[in-house]
Write an enzyme that holds these catalytic residues in place. Structure first.
Site, PDB file in Angstrom:
ATOM      1  N   CYS A  13       0.829  -1.209   0.000  1.00 38.98           N
ATOM      2  CA  CYS A  13       0.000   0.000   0.000  1.00 38.98           C
ATOM      3  C   CYS A  13       0.858   1.252   0.000  1.00 38.98           C
ATOM      4  CB  CYS A  13      -0.950  -0.018   1.194  1.00 38.98           C
ATOM      5  SG  CYS A  13      -2.090  -1.426   1.120  1.00 38.98           S
ATOM      6  N   THR A  14       1.979   1.204   0.683  1.00 36.44           N
ATOM      7  CA  THR A  14       2.910   2.328   0.676  1.00 36.44           C
ATOM      8  C   THR A  14       3.502   2.509  -0.717  1.00 36.44           C
ATOM      9  OG1 THR A  14       3.398   1.993   3.009  1.00 36.44           O
ATOM     10  CG2 THR A  14       5.004   3.265   1.733  1.00 36.44           C
TER      11      THR A  14
END
Length: 129
Positions: A13-14
Site C-alpha cells: 500500500c505504501t
C-alpha cells in the site's frame, strides 16, 4: 480517481501510494484528483498521535486518503471480498482503482490490481480521455 487499498503502513500500500505520489502533478495537470480509500480509521490515515505520525503525513502523499471504517464506500464499489491470508479466511479490500470522468460516470475500473506499473497504466488511461 479512487484507488482502494487494504491497509495503511503496509509495504504494498505504501508502494502503490508512492507511485501515485510520483505522478500526482501530472494527474493534476490533466484535471484528475486522486483519492485513496481504505477501511482504516481517520486517525490512522491522516491523524497524528504522540506515538506515530499518520500514514499520509509520513509518506508525504499530496492527495487525500479517505477512511471508510464502516465499509459504505467499499461496499458501494464492491471491493470487499473474502481473502486467504496465511491459510486463514479474512474479509478485506481487493486492491482496485476507478476513474470517474468529468460527467461523474465510471470511465474505467481495475480490480485485483498488481502494484508494479499500475499508476502508470492509470495515468496513460487518463491522458487518453
Amino acid at each position: 480517481m479512487l484507488y482502494f487499498y487494504p491497509k495503511d503502513n503496509t509495504p504494498g500500500c505504501t508502494t502503490e501510494g508512492a507511485d501515485f505520489r510520483e505522478r500526482h502533478k501530472e494527474f493534476k495537470r490533466l484535471g484528475c484528483e486522486i483519492y485513496g480509500v481504505s477501511r482504516d480509521s481517520v486517525k490512522s490515515a491522516v491523524g497524528f498521535t504522540t506515538q506515530r505520525q499518520g500514514f499520509k503525513a509520513k509518506t508525504k502523499f499530496p492527495f487525500e486518503l479517505l477512511a471508510d471504517p464502516d465499509e459504505r464506500v467499499c461496499n458501494a464499489f464492491g471491493v470487499i471480498h473474502d481473502k486467504n491470508l496465511y491459510g486463514r479466511k479474512v474479509r478485506g479490500i481487493v486492491r482496485s482503482t476507478f476513474v470517474i470522468d468529468d460527467r461523474g460516470r465510471l470511465a474505467r475500473e481495475w480490480r485485483g490490481v498488481k502494484v508494479p506499473g499500475h499508476a502508470e497504466e492509470v495515468l496513460n488511461f487518463v491522458k487518453a480521455l
